[in-house]
Design a protein around this motif. Sequence first.
Motif, PDB file in Angstrom:
ATOM      1  N   HIS A  39       0.868  -1.184   0.000  1.00 50.88           N
ATOM      2  CA  HIS A  39       0.000   0.000   0.000  1.00 50.88           C
ATOM      3  C   HIS A  39       0.903   1.231   0.000  1.00 50.88           C
ATOM      4  O   HIS A  39       1.759   1.371   0.878  1.00 50.88           O
ATOM      5  CB  HIS A  39      -0.888  -0.014   1.245  1.00 50.88           C
ATOM      6  CG  HIS A  39      -2.151   0.780   1.064  1.00 50.88           C
ATOM      7  ND1 HIS A  39      -2.157   2.062   0.577  1.00 50.88           N
ATOM      8  CD2 HIS A  39      -3.451   0.451   1.269  1.00 50.88           C
ATOM      9  CE1 HIS A  39      -3.407   2.506   0.515  1.00 50.88           C
ATOM     10  NE2 HIS A  39      -4.209   1.544   0.925  1.00 50.88           N
ATOM     11  N   THR A  42       1.722   4.790   2.815  1.00 48.86           N
ATOM     12  CA  THR A  42       2.765   5.103   3.795  1.00 48.86           C
ATOM     13  C   THR A  42       3.803   6.064   3.220  1.00 48.86           C
ATOM     14  O   THR A  42       4.200   7.017   3.886  1.00 48.86           O
ATOM     15  CB  THR A  42       3.461   3.806   4.252  1.00 48.86           C
ATOM     16  OG1 THR A  42       2.460   2.884   4.672  1.00 48.86           O
ATOM     17  CG2 THR A  42       4.433   4.071   5.395  1.00 48.86           C
ATOM     18  N   GLN A  63      -5.620   4.072  -2.158  1.00 49.41           N
ATOM     19  CA  GLN A  63      -6.914   4.247  -1.498  1.00 49.41           C
ATOM     20  C   GLN A  63      -7.781   5.265  -2.240  1.00 49.41           C
ATOM     21  O   GLN A  63      -8.980   5.293  -2.044  1.00 49.41           O
ATOM     22  CB  GLN A  63      -6.654   4.720  -0.056  1.00 49.41           C
ATOM     23  CG  GLN A  63      -7.670   4.318   0.967  1.00 49.41           C
ATOM     24  CD  GLN A  63      -7.498   2.878   1.437  1.00 49.41           C
ATOM     25  OE1 GLN A  63      -6.999   2.032   0.710  1.00 49.41           O
ATOM     26  NE2 GLN A  63      -7.929   2.591   2.639  1.00 49.41           N
ATOM     27  N   THR A  82      -8.468   0.176  -3.013  1.00 52.77           N
ATOM     28  CA  THR A  82      -9.276  -0.496  -1.993  1.00 52.77           C
ATOM     29  C   THR A  82     -10.290   0.462  -1.351  1.00 52.77           C
ATOM     30  O   THR A  82     -10.236   0.731  -0.147  1.00 52.77           O
ATOM     31  CB  THR A  82      -8.362  -1.099  -0.908  1.00 52.77           C
ATOM     32  OG1 THR A  82      -7.387  -0.120  -0.537  1.00 52.77           O
ATOM     33  CG2 THR A  82      -7.688  -2.354  -1.380  1.00 52.77           C
ATOM     34  N   ARG A 140     -15.021  -1.715   9.720  1.00 53.30           N
ATOM     35  CA  ARG A 140     -14.965  -0.535   8.844  1.00 53.30           C
ATOM     36  C   ARG A 140     -15.878  -0.865   7.665  1.00 53.30           C
ATOM     37  O   ARG A 140     -17.026  -1.226   7.875  1.00 53.30           O
ATOM     38  CB  ARG A 140     -13.506  -0.263   8.460  1.00 53.30           C
ATOM     39  CG  ARG A 140     -13.282   1.135   7.932  1.00 53.30           C
ATOM     40  CD  ARG A 140     -11.808   1.506   7.842  1.00 53.30           C
ATOM     41  NE  ARG A 140     -11.090   0.783   6.792  1.00 53.30           N
ATOM     42  CZ  ARG A 140      -9.800   0.993   6.491  1.00 53.30           C
ATOM     43  NH1 ARG A 140      -9.113   1.891   7.150  1.00 53.30           N
ATOM     44  NH2 ARG A 140      -9.215   0.301   5.529  1.00 53.30           N
ATOM     45  N   TYR A 170      -9.444  -5.885   5.102  1.00 53.37           N
ATOM     46  CA  TYR A 170      -8.421  -5.237   5.927  1.00 53.37           C
ATOM     47  C   TYR A 170      -8.757  -5.628   7.356  1.00 53.37           C
ATOM     48  O   TYR A 170      -9.637  -5.052   7.988  1.00 53.37           O
ATOM     49  CB  TYR A 170      -8.437  -3.720   5.729  1.00 53.37           C
ATOM     50  CG  TYR A 170      -7.318  -3.033   6.485  1.00 53.37           C
ATOM     51  CD1 TYR A 170      -5.995  -3.411   6.282  1.00 53.37           C
ATOM     52  CD2 TYR A 170      -7.580  -2.020   7.396  1.00 53.37           C
ATOM     53  CE1 TYR A 170      -4.965  -2.801   6.974  1.00 53.37           C
ATOM     54  CE2 TYR A 170      -6.552  -1.401   8.090  1.00 53.37           C
ATOM     55  CZ  TYR A 170      -5.251  -1.791   7.870  1.00 53.37           C
ATOM     56  OH  TYR A 170      -4.220  -1.192   8.555  1.00 53.37           O
ATOM     57  N   SER A 205       0.418  -4.274   8.482  1.00 52.18           N
ATOM     58  CA  SER A 205       1.781  -4.509   8.974  1.00 52.18           C
ATOM     59  C   SER A 205       1.855  -5.078  10.389  1.00 52.18           C
ATOM     60  O   SER A 205       2.804  -5.805  10.685  1.00 52.18           O
ATOM     61  CB  SER A 205       2.598  -3.214   8.889  1.00 52.18           C
ATOM     62  OG  SER A 205       2.735  -2.832   7.542  1.00 52.18           O
ATOM     63  N   ARG A 221      -1.331  -7.142   1.505  1.00 49.14           N
ATOM     64  CA  ARG A 221      -1.125  -5.701   1.312  1.00 49.14           C
ATOM     65  C   ARG A 221      -0.573  -5.107   2.605  1.00 49.14           C
ATOM     66  O   ARG A 221      -1.286  -4.991   3.595  1.00 49.14           O
ATOM     67  CB  ARG A 221      -2.444  -4.993   0.961  1.00 49.14           C
ATOM     68  CG  ARG A 221      -3.210  -5.600  -0.190  1.00 49.14           C
ATOM     69  CD  ARG A 221      -4.506  -4.854  -0.424  1.00 49.14           C
ATOM     70  NE  ARG A 221      -5.168  -4.490   0.801  1.00 49.14           N
ATOM     71  CZ  ARG A 221      -5.913  -5.301   1.538  1.00 49.14           C
ATOM     72  NH1 ARG A 221      -6.151  -6.536   1.150  1.00 49.14           N
ATOM     73  NH2 ARG A 221      -6.470  -4.877   2.653  1.00 49.14           N
ATOM     74  N   ALA A 222       0.692  -4.760   2.595  1.00 49.05           N
ATOM     75  CA  ALA A 222       1.281  -4.061   3.747  1.00 49.05           C
ATOM     76  C   ALA A 222       1.699  -2.678   3.275  1.00 49.05           C
ATOM     77  O   ALA A 222       2.118  -2.502   2.124  1.00 49.05           O
ATOM     78  CB  ALA A 222       2.475  -4.837   4.284  1.00 49.05           C
TER      79      ALA A 222
HETATM   80  C1  LIG Z   1      -7.202  -1.281   2.775  1.00 49.86           C
HETATM   81  C2  LIG Z   1      -5.854  -1.278   3.368  1.00 49.86           C
HETATM   82  N1  LIG Z   1      -4.966  -2.207   2.987  1.00 49.86           N
HETATM   83  C3  LIG Z   1      -3.714  -2.241   3.481  1.00 49.86           C
HETATM   84  C4  LIG Z   1      -3.297  -1.309   4.410  1.00 49.86           C
HETATM   85  C5  LIG Z   1      -1.891  -1.359   4.937  1.00 49.86           C
HETATM   86  O1  LIG Z   1      -1.858  -1.505   6.305  1.00 49.86           O
HETATM   87  P1  LIG Z   1      -0.497  -1.312   7.120  1.00 49.86           P
HETATM   88  O2  LIG Z   1      -0.093   0.094   6.935  1.00 49.86           O
HETATM   89  O3  LIG Z   1      -0.815  -1.697   8.509  1.00 49.86           O
HETATM   90  O4  LIG Z   1       0.493  -2.231   6.494  1.00 49.86           O
HETATM   91  C6  LIG Z   1      -4.197  -0.330   4.854  1.00 49.86           C
HETATM   92  C7  LIG Z   1      -3.812   0.666   5.853  1.00 49.86           C
HETATM   93  O5  LIG Z   1      -4.551   1.498   6.291  1.00 49.86           O
HETATM   94  C8  LIG Z   1      -5.509  -0.317   4.322  1.00 49.86           C
HETATM   95  O6  LIG Z   1      -6.420   0.591   4.686  1.00 49.86           O
END
Ligand SMILES: Cc1ncc(COP(=O)(O)O)c(C=O)c1O
Length: 352
Positions: A39, A42, A63, A82, A140, A170, A205, A221-222
């Motif tokens: 994702h 970050t 997103q 997503t 959510r 998620y 993560s 998906r991290a």
């Molecule tokens: C839909 C979705 N997928 C993946 C992630 C990634 O999560 P993380 O940052 O904990 O790896 C997020 C984070 O908000 C998310 O909203």
Amino acid sequence: MTVHAPETPALVIDERVARANIARFQAHCEAAGLALRPHIKTHKLPLFARDQIAAGACGITVQKVGEAEVMADAGIDDILLTYNILGVDKLARLAAVARRVERLAVVADSAVTVAGLGAAFSREERPLTVLVECDTGAGRCGVPSPQAAAGLSATIHETGGLVFGGLMTYPAPGGQSAVETFMRTAKALIEAQGIACATITSGGSPDMWKAGGETVVTEYRAGTYIYNDRSLVAGGACSLDDCALTVEATVVSTPTPTRAILDAGSKALSSDLLGLTGHGTILGHPEAAIVGLSEEHGIVHTTRENEFEIGQRVAIVPNHACVVTNLFDFAWLKGNDGVLRRTAIAARGRMT
Ligand SMILES: Cc1ncc(COP(=O)(O)O)c(C=O)c1O
């Protein structure tokens, strides 16, 4: 532009640590037989999205349509969005992105979203891949049951302009067994309708090192794993040494021997506590805590008298890396030579 000590507050990314984080989790996913779809929320940087794909990621997750546009501009050609996309303007932009990338997929959790996607893609040359978003416990978005997932998969399958692509969730931290139960049931119900369920994508993560094993999940998906942050250190997913993102700040005042004020407040660190006490870890100062923030002030209390002096620079690992990235126009990328290179955070603030 390159410098050694940028004006503060400054967002600094240690490239060596970020690249090591990319490589380590990529290797984990490969060993676990999972596709990795990072994702980009970050880092919001095309250069790291390209690095993640070069390291073996199957594509990226975004997103927002605006994030997809930035990444498509940068040549990323496999994107999963997503989010439920609603409204003619966003749908038109989504169709425009779909025309210029190799693969675009989105999620939906209602017939309303599916109808909008269908209307927008019915006259497109290529159909849009749509996955059903499932609520496996995070509370959510997402359909609430495997039965509802199967029902919506049939709706997508029957809608012109769309192709059913699978299931997305998620999960809540610690929610892997709930994911397995939900997804196994939903997949069986969907396949019993004669519809293939190609992808089952999960993420997060906090539980990344538990991903894999005997699982129905095909893709992970991290996002935060690339930088890590104080919340992941607290959760045991990484150590402080694995944190690539810091906010550099300057001590602007020392009103008492045990109180110092930083020039990084909520505009730099965000107010996100993520359940933690304090607003970040000041590296090299274990006796100090950031106990409060106003917009431009970080209030530090320390048990060691005269620990800080006016003008001193400190580096802070924030609670939540993703929201901090979104607060800065640019980041300073720290190379192996210690020199900092300025780069615009191209996908920050893409709210639509
Ligand atoms: C839909 C979705 N997928 C993946 C992630 C990634 O999560 P993380 O940052 O904990 O790896 C997020 C984070 O908000 C998310 O909203």
